[in-house]
Design a protein around this motif. Structure first.
Motif, mmCIF file in Angstrom:
data_model
loop_
_atom_site.group_PDB
_atom_site.id
_atom_site.type_symbol
_atom_site.label_atom_id
_atom_site.label_comp_id
_atom_site.label_asym_id
_atom_site.label_seq_id
_atom_site.Cartn_x
_atom_site.Cartn_y
_atom_site.Cartn_z
ATOM 1 N N TYR A 698 92.371 52.729 57.562
ATOM 2 C CA TYR A 698 91.283 52.640 56.382
ATOM 3 C C TYR A 698 90.398 51.729 55.855
ATOM 4 O O TYR A 698 90.635 49.859 55.312
ATOM 5 C CB TYR A 698 92.812 52.682 55.372
ATOM 6 C CG TYR A 698 93.877 52.970 55.185
ATOM 7 C CD1 TYR A 698 93.504 55.159 54.786
ATOM 8 C CD2 TYR A 698 95.530 53.525 56.399
ATOM 9 C CE1 TYR A 698 94.524 56.196 54.802
ATOM 10 C CE2 TYR A 698 95.861 54.229 56.353
ATOM 11 C CZ TYR A 698 95.923 55.416 56.031
ATOM 12 O OH TYR A 698 96.925 56.797 55.999
ATOM 13 N N PRO A 699 89.783 51.413 57.147
ATOM 14 C CA PRO A 699 88.291 50.520 57.301
ATOM 15 C C PRO A 699 87.944 49.847 56.627
ATOM 16 O O PRO A 699 87.674 48.911 55.785
ATOM 17 C CB PRO A 699 87.540 50.838 58.593
ATOM 18 C CG PRO A 699 87.691 52.560 58.404
ATOM 19 C CD PRO A 699 89.336 52.598 58.161
ATOM 20 N N VAL A 700 87.758 50.899 55.116
ATOM 21 C CA VAL A 700 86.613 50.492 53.757
ATOM 22 C C VAL A 700 87.771 49.437 52.793
ATOM 23 O O VAL A 700 87.002 48.070 52.634
ATOM 24 C CB VAL A 700 86.041 52.055 53.841
ATOM 25 C CG1 VAL A 700 85.146 51.014 52.379
ATOM 26 C CG2 VAL A 700 84.954 52.252 54.573
ATOM 27 N N GLU A 701 88.496 50.406 52.899
ATOM 28 C CA GLU A 701 89.693 49.554 52.066
ATOM 29 C C GLU A 701 90.326 48.051 52.769
ATOM 30 O O GLU A 701 90.432 47.374 51.489
ATOM 31 C CB GLU A 701 91.151 50.156 51.553
ATOM 32 C CG GLU A 701 90.783 51.856 50.930
ATOM 33 C CD GLU A 701 90.249 52.751 51.670
ATOM 34 O OE1 GLU A 701 89.718 54.618 50.749
ATOM 35 O OE2 GLU A 701 89.529 52.631 52.817
ATOM 36 N N PHE A 702 90.864 48.857 54.159
ATOM 37 C CA PHE A 702 90.939 46.989 54.475
ATOM 38 C C PHE A 702 89.511 45.970 54.573
ATOM 39 O O PHE A 702 90.795 44.693 53.740
ATOM 40 C CB PHE A 702 91.197 47.328 55.835
ATOM 41 C CG PHE A 702 92.138 46.214 56.629
ATOM 42 C CD1 PHE A 702 93.190 45.872 56.532
ATOM 43 C CD2 PHE A 702 91.351 45.726 57.489
ATOM 44 C CE1 PHE A 702 93.654 44.513 56.760
ATOM 45 C CE2 PHE A 702 91.201 44.314 58.452
ATOM 46 C CZ PHE A 702 92.601 43.954 58.186
ATOM 47 N N MET A 703 88.743 46.307 54.667
ATOM 48 C CA MET A 703 87.235 45.801 54.902
ATOM 49 C C MET A 703 87.351 44.340 53.238
ATOM 50 O O MET A 703 86.992 43.521 53.050
ATOM 51 C CB MET A 703 86.265 45.904 55.625
ATOM 52 C CG MET A 703 86.198 45.890 57.161
ATOM 53 S SD MET A 703 86.966 44.872 57.936
ATOM 54 C CE MET A 703 86.431 43.633 57.568
ATOM 55 N N THR A 704 87.775 45.407 52.510
ATOM 56 C CA THR A 704 87.155 45.345 50.890
ATOM 57 C C THR A 704 88.672 44.287 50.754
ATOM 58 O O THR A 704 88.388 43.358 49.778
ATOM 59 C CB THR A 704 86.954 46.406 50.441
ATOM 60 O OG1 THR A 704 86.530 47.038 50.110
ATOM 61 C CG2 THR A 704 86.998 45.761 48.314
ATOM 62 N N ALA A 705 89.827 44.725 51.178
ATOM 63 C CA ALA A 705 91.401 44.229 51.023
ATOM 64 C C ALA A 705 90.368 42.032 51.701
ATOM 65 O O ALA A 705 90.924 41.356 50.936
ATOM 66 C CB ALA A 705 91.655 44.134 51.652
ATOM 67 N N VAL A 706 90.187 42.234 52.794
ATOM 68 C CA VAL A 706 90.337 41.082 53.444
ATOM 69 C C VAL A 706 88.897 39.835 52.474
ATOM 70 O O VAL A 706 89.246 38.546 52.674
ATOM 71 C CB VAL A 706 90.018 41.415 54.571
ATOM 72 C CG1 VAL A 706 88.882 39.616 55.910
ATOM 73 C CG2 VAL A 706 90.509 42.123 55.879
#
Length: 1017
Positions: A698-706
Motif C-alpha cells: 500500500y505504497p501511496v497510503e504509506f508514504m502519505t502517512a510518513v
C-alpha cells in the motif's frame, strides 16, 4: 557547624561537586555536615552514601530561595521532615506563588534564618544562624535577646579563590548580565568556604549557647535512608500472593493464544520465569505494565514493546512484547536474574500522537501524588559553555560565534578569551538546568514528595528532581513510556488504507509482519525509504551488502549497524562471513553451536552470556554480570574480577587450554562493550518489517502517512518523491481538497497546508473547518468572504496554486485579491456579503512562463511539485549512465548527473569525509564516497544538482562511486525576476540533509584482531 553547604546542584550558584565537598570535610576532620542545596534535594542521596563511606554524619535539607532572594534553611530531623519540606516546595512550584517570608510550621524539620531576615517571633523549631564575622555585632543587634535561639552559620559555596570567581561567573550567567553589573546581593560572601571546626569555635567562645544549639540540631537530625528497599508501588492486586496469582492466570491465558495448548519448551520457560519474578517481588511491575497495555489496546492504539524486556516469555504472553524469546533464543537472564542488583525496565513505544493519552491514563490511574517523570541534569555543553561565559565577559556576538563554532586551537589568544576558556573548562560536566527525562516514569508506593519536591514543566507532567540513575539507586524501577514517529507511520497507514480502499490490515499478524516473500525482495534491494530504522543510506547499503532477504538477517543487521558494533570491526567481519560462509573457521565448536546464526561472531549482548555459559561453564546470571560490567553498566570491579576468576577456573575444570580461554575472554572483553541487545534488535526488526509490508502493498497510503508524521531520516521532499515513484499523483495544496495534513483521494495526494511554513496554522485549520461546515469555496471572492485572511496570506495561497479550481491564472487572481483586500479589513466583513453575487472584474491577459510555478513552489515548499529539479536545469545533459546500471561498471569511471538527497560526515584518520546519497533523472537512488583529498578541491555547495565524475566500486552487491570531481549545476534564470542578481537566488533555497558524526575514527581493518581460524595447539 556546617548546617548550610551547597554543591554544584545549587544550579548556577554552587561550585563544588559532591565528592569534592565531602572530600573537603574529610580533610578538615569534620564529623557532621548538612547538604542544603537551593530549592532541591537532587544530591542528597549520593551525599548520604559519600558521608557514610567517610564516617561523617549526613544532615539533609534545602535552602529556600525565591527570585534569588534567601528565605530560610530547612533541615530534616527524619524522613517525615524531608517530606514536609518537599511537599511545601512542590505546592509553590505548582502554584507559582512566591515562598512566604516565614517558613510554615514544620513538625519534623528545623528552620534557620539569617540575622537580616529572621522574624521577631520564632517557633520552637526555628533558629537564627550567625556567621563568625557577625558575632561581634550581636550586642547591638535587634535580635540580641534571642541568643538562646541562635546557631553557628558557616555557609559553604566554593572551595578556593578561583572557585569564588567561578561562582560569580555562574551568577552572571544565571541573572543574564555581564560580570561588572553584578551587585553584592547577587553572589555569596567571600567567607563562604570550609574551614576546620577548631578555627570556628573561638568566634563563639563568649556565646557557648550558640555552640550548644548547633550541636543539638546536629544530634536531633537523624535522617536515614535504606537503599536496599524497593520504593515502587508494591502490589497491583493488594498483596504479593495476589499479584503472582494474577500474573500466572494472565500468563496462561496468553500462553494458549501464543503457543497453543501443548508446548513443553515454552511451559518450562514460563515456570522458570514466574519463579524468578516472584522471588524478586517483580510481579507488580509486570502487572502494571500489562494494565497500561490493556488500556492502550482498548483505545485501539498500537504499541511496540522492546528492549531487554522482550527476553521474557511472560512479557510475550501478556502482549507487552511481540517477540518470541524461544524462536530467537533470547536469555531471560539478560532481563531479570537473581544476581542482578539494578532493576530492568520495559521500553514501550507509542505513536507520538497518542503517547500523551497513555501518560494521562497512568497519572490518573495510579494517582498524581504517586506518579512522576524522572528528571535529568542538563550539563553545560562545550559550545554553550564558551558562548555563556563569553557573554559574561562582554564579548560581542561575532566573537561568541567564533568561540562556540570552532575548536579551541582556532580561538583567539587574547587575555579575555583565555579567561573564557579557563572558567569554561571548570564548568564542564556541571549541571546547568533541570529538565524532564524523555520517557522514564516512576510509580511509588508512598507519595513521591517523601523523596523529592516536584516541578511542573510546560509539558504538564510533574518531574522529580533527580535523574534515572538516582531513581534506580534509591529503589525505583522506572517505566519507559516512549514515542516515535515510526509507529505513527504504521498506525496512520492502516487507518488510511481502510478509509481509502476499505481494506482492514491486521498489521500484528505474524505472517505479514515477519516473513513475506515480496517484502523480502524489497528488503534485499534496500527499497526501504520511509521504513522505521532501515531507511538511512547506511542501513540500505548494509541490507544490499547482505542481500538481506529474511527476518533473522534483518535482526542481525539492526544490531551491527550500531556505531559501537561497527567500530569494533564486527560489522565488516559479519558481512564477509555472511557472503563467504566457507572462507572462515569457527574459533571453537561452541561458537558454531551457539553462534552459528551469526557465523561465530558475538553480535548481540546475549552472545556474551552464551559463550560464558557454554564454553566457560558459568551460570547465565554470571554471564550477565560479565556483560554488564564490560559494557560499563556494571559498577563493581570486584564483581567483575570474581566472575573473571570463576570463568578461568571453570574453563580449566572443563579441560580447555589456558591460551584458548585467554583468547576467548579477550574476544568477550573486546565485543561486550559494543554489542547490542538482541531483543532490542528483534523488536526494531518487527517494526521495520511492518513498515515494509505497508510500503510494498500500500505504497501511496504509506508514504502519505510518513509525510503526515513529519517524515523520518529525510526531509519531506524525499517522501513526496517516493510517493510519486510509488504511483501517487502529487498535487499542491488546494483550498477545496487539502487539509492541514496531506490528504489522499485514491492515488491523488494533496499536500497539506502544514507544508506552507509561512501560512499561519490557525488559518490552515480554519480553511478546513469552514469548508466542512459550509461547503466548498466557490471562488476567490467567496473564500475571502468566509476566511479572515489578509493580503499576504492570500498571496501565499495564490502562488502555491490553491485557487486553481477557479480557472484563473495566478496573475489574474492577484489582481482580484488586490482589488478586494488592499483597503479592506477582514474583521469588518459582514454576513450580507455572503449573499451578494461575486463581482466580475475585467482582467488583463498576462504571459507566464511554465517554470514560474516551480520557482513559486521552491520558495513556499522548498522543493518543486509541478516538475522535477532536473527540468529547471540549464543543461540538458542527464549523465552517461543511470543508477540502475551501476553494478555493471565495477572498477570503471562514470559520469552522472544527480540531485543531492543527503550527505553524512564521517571522521577518518586522514580527515573528514562524506558519504552522499543522490537520485538520478529516473528517480533512482545511488551513493557516493567523498574522501578528504577530493573534498578539498570539490566541496559540497549546498542542495541541488551536481555533475559527478568517479570510479565505481561494487562491494558485496552494493555499488558506490568514489568521487574524483564534481560541480554544482545552475538552474535556469528565475523567470519571475528581471534583475540578474535575483534570478539565481531561489535555487539557494533547495535543501539537503546533512548528518554530522562526532566520534573517533573507526579502526582500520589491520587494527582489528578478529581471527578467522582456530588456534593451533
Amino acid at each position: 557547624m556546617y548546617l548550610n553547604c551547597h554543591s554544584y546542584h545549587s544550579l548556577r550558584y554552587g561550585t563544588i561537586p559532591l565528592k569534592n565537598l565531602v572530600g573537603n570535610a574529610v580533610s578538615y576532620g569534620i564529623k557532621a555536615m548538612a547538604l542544603t542545596d537551593i530549592n532541591t534535594v537532587t544530591g542528597i542521596y549520593d551525599f548520604i552514601k559519600l558521608c557514610n563511606e567517610n564516617d561523617i554524619k549526613p544532615l539533609v535539607g534545602m535552602e529556600f530561595r525565591c527570585n534569588h532572594q534567601f528565605r530560610y534553611i530547612g533541615l530534616a530531623k527524619n524522613a517525615e521532615g524531608l517530606g514536609e519540606m518537599n511537599k511545601f516546595l512542590t505546592e509553590h512550584n505548582f502554584s507559582g506563588e512566591p515562598l512566604p517570608l516565614q517558613a510554615p510550621d514544620f513538625k519534623s524539620a528545623f528552620v534557620i534564618y539569617t540575622l537580616e531576615n529572621a522574624p521577631q517571633i520564632l517557633q520552637e523549631n526555628e533558629f537564627i544562624g550567625v556567621r563568625p564575622e557577625e558575632v561581634t555585632g550581636l550586642l547591638t543587634s535587634k535580635h540580641k535577646n534571642k541568643i538562646s535561639k541562635m546557631v553557628v552559620l558557616q555557609p559553604v559555596t566554593f572551595s578556593c579563590k578561583k572557585e569564588y570567581n567561578l561562582h560569580k561567573v555562574l551568577r552572571a550567567i544565571d541573572t543574564n548580565i555581564i560580570l561588572s553589573k553584578l551587585t553584592e546581593a547577587d553572589f555569596c560572601k567571600t567567607s563562604d568556604f570550609m574551614v576546620s571546626a577548631e578555627s570556628l569555635i573561638p568566634f563563639y567562645e563568649n556565646y557557648p549557647e550558640i555552640l550548644t544549639n548547633t550541636q543539638k540540631i546536629i544530634d536531633d537530625c537523624n535522617f536515614q535512608y535504606d537503599f536496599s528497599i524497593k520504593r515502587n508501588k508494591k502490589f497491583f492486586t493488594g498483596s504479593r500472593e495476589g499479584d503472582i496469582e494474577r500474573l500466572t492466570e494472565l500468563t496462561l491465558e496468553g500462553f494458549e493464544r501464543r503457543y497453543g495448548k501443548e508446548n513443553k519448551t515454552a511451559e518450562e520457560r514460563v515456570k522458570k520465569e514466574l519463579k524468578v519474578i516472584d522471588e524478586l517481588k517483580f510481579s507488580g511491575y509486570f502487572l502494571i505494565t500489562w494494565d497500561i497495555i490493556q488500556y492502550s489496546n482498548s483505545q485501539g492504539f498500537m504499541h511496540i514493546g522492546r528492549g531487554s524486556g522482550a527476553n521474557s516469555i511472560i512479557a510475550y504472553c501478556l502482549g507487552i512484547t511481540d517477540i518470541c524469546p524461544i524462536e530467537l533464543d533470547l536469555y531471560f537472564e539478560r532481563f531479570l536474574n537473581l544476581n542482578r542488583k539494578s532493576p530492568p525496565d520495559f521500553d514501550i513505544d507509542w505513536s507520538w500522537q497518542e503517547r500523551d493519552v497513555i501518560l494521562k491514563y497512568i497519572f490518573e490511574k495510579y494517582g498524581k501524588d504517586h506518579v512522576a517523570f524522572c528528571g535529568t541534569n542538563v550539563e553545560f555543553k562545550y559550545r554553550s559553555i564558551f558562548r555563556e561565559v563569553g557573554k559574561v565577559f562582554g564579548l560581542p556576538k561575532e566573537e561568541l560565534d567564533v568561540l562556540a563554532k570552532n575548536p579551541e586551537n582556532l580561538h583567539p589568544t587574547n587575555k579575555i578569551v583565555r579567561l573564557v576558556q579557563e572558567y569554561g573548562k571548570m564548568m564542564e560536566k556541571y549541571p546547568n538546568q533541570r529538565s524532564m527525562h524523555a520517557c522514564g516514569i516512576i510509580i511509588s508506593e508512598e507519595p513521591i514528595t517523601h523523596y523529592t519536591p516536584l516541578e511542573m514543566p510546560p509539558k504538564g507532567f510533574p518531574i522529580v528532581l533527580f535523574d534515572m540513575h538516582t531513581a534506580e539507586d534509591i529503589g525505583f524501577d522506572k517505566f519507559d513510556i516512549l514515542s516515535q514517529r515510526g509507529i505513527g507511520h504504521i498506525d496512520d497507514s492502516v487507518k488510511l488504507i481502510e478509509k481509502n480502499r476499505g481494506i482492514k490490515v491486521d498489521i500484528r499478524d505474524i505472517k505479514i509482519s515477519k516473513d513475506e516473500a515480496l517484502c523480502n525482495v524489497h528488503l534485499a534491494k534496500g527499497d526501504t525509504i520511509g521504513c522505521f530504522y532501515i531507511e538511512s543510506p547506511a542501513m540500505r547499503g548494509l541490507l544490499r551488502r547482505l542481500n538481506c532477504d529474511n527476518y533473522k538477517v534483518l535482526v542481525a543487521a539492526s544490531s551491527i549497524i550500531r556505531p559501537g558494533v561497527a567500530q569494533s570491526g564486527m560489522m565488516k567481519e559479519y558481512i564477509f562471513r555472511h557472503n563467504y560462509p566457507t572462507k572462515f573457521e569457527y574459533f571453537h565448536d561452541v561458537f558454531k553451536e551457539q553462534l552459528g546464526e551469526t557465523y561465530g561472531i558475538m553480535v548481540y549482548q546475549e552472545d556474551v552470556i552464551k559463550i560464558a555459559q557454554h564454553y566457560g561453564g558459568l551460570p547465565a546470571a554470571d554471564g550477565d554480570i560479565l556483560r554488564r560490567a564490560m559494557s560499563g553498566k556494571g559498577r563493581s570491579l570486584e564483581a567483575l574480577q570474581k566472575v573473571k576468576d570463576n570463568f578461568f577456573a571453570s574453563c580449566a575444570q572443563k579441560g580447555h587450554p589456558l591460551a584458548l580461554s585467554q583468547e576467548i575472554y579477550r574476544q568477550i572483553e573486546s565485543f561486550a562493550g559494543y554489542s547490542f541487545c538482541k531483543a532490542h534488535s528483534a523488536s526494531y526488526a518487527v517494526e521495520s518489517y511492518q513498515s515494509l509490508f505497508l510500503k510494498v502493498y500500500y505504497p501511496v497510503e504509506f508514504m502519505t502517512a510518513v509525510i503526515n508524521n513529519q517524515g523520518g531520516f529525510y526531509r519531506t521532499e524525499v517522501y513526496v518523491h517516493e510517493a510519486r515513484m510509488s504511483g501517487g499523483t502529487v498535487h499542491n495544496p488546494c483550498v477545496n481538497k487539502s487539509e492541514y495534513e496531506t490528504t489522499l483521494y485514491g492515488t491523488d495526494i494533496y499536500l497539506g497546508f502544514m507544508h506552507l511554513q509561512s501560512l499561519e496554522s490557525k488559518i490552515a485549520y480554519l480553511i478546513e473547518s469552514e469548508r466542512n461546515e459550509n461547503g466548498e469555496y466557490l471562488s476567490l471572492e467567496d473564500f475571502i468572504n468566509r476566511i479572515p485572511i489578509g493580503i499576504e496570506g492570500i498571496k501565499i495561497l495564490i502562488f502555491i496554486g490553491a485557487f486553481r479550481f477557479t480557472g484563473k491564472t495566478k496573475n489574474q487572481l492577484l489582481v482580484v485579491a488586490s482589488l478586494l483586500l488592499n483597503n479592506y479589513k477582514p474583521e469588518n466583513r459582514n454576513l450580507k456579503l455572503l449573499q451578494e453575487p461575486a463581482k466580475e472584474f475585467k482582467l488583463p491577459v498576462l504571459e507566464r512562463s511554465v517554470f514560474e510555478d516551480a520557482f513559486d513552489e521552491i520558495e513556499l515548499l522548498s522543493f518543486p511539485v509541478s516538475c522535477t529539479v532536473f527540468d529547471i536545469l540549464q543543461t540538458k545533459h542527464r549523465g552517461d549512465i543511470m543508477a540502475k546500471d551501476l553494478v555493471k561498471y565495477h572498477k570503471k569511471q562514470v559520469r552522472m548527473l544527480a540531485y543531492l538527497i543527503s550527505r553524512k560526515h564521517v571522521p577518518t584518520k586522514k580527515g573528514a569525509m562524506y558519504f552522499g546519497t543522490w537520485i538520478d533523472h529516473e528517480g533512482t537512488y545511488f551513493d557516493t564516497a567523498h574522501f578528504p583529498d577530493s573534498l578539498e578541491k570539490n566541496p559540497f555547495q549546498g542542495g541541488g544538482c551536481y555533475l559527478l565524475l568517479g570510479n565505481v566500486e561494487v562491494d558485496y552487491h552494493f555499488p558506490t562511486i568514489t568521487i574524483i570531481r564534481m560541480a554544482k549545476m545552475p538552474f535556469i534564470p528565475d523567470p519571475r525576476y528581471m534583475d540578474a542578481k535575483d534570478q539565481y537566488r531561489t535555487q539557494n533555497q533547495i535543501k539537503e540533509d546533512v548528518s554530522m558524526t562526532h566520534r573517533k575514527p573507526y579502526p582500520q581493518e589491520h587494527e582489528i584482531n578478529m581471527p578467522r581460524h582456530r588456534m593451533k595447539f
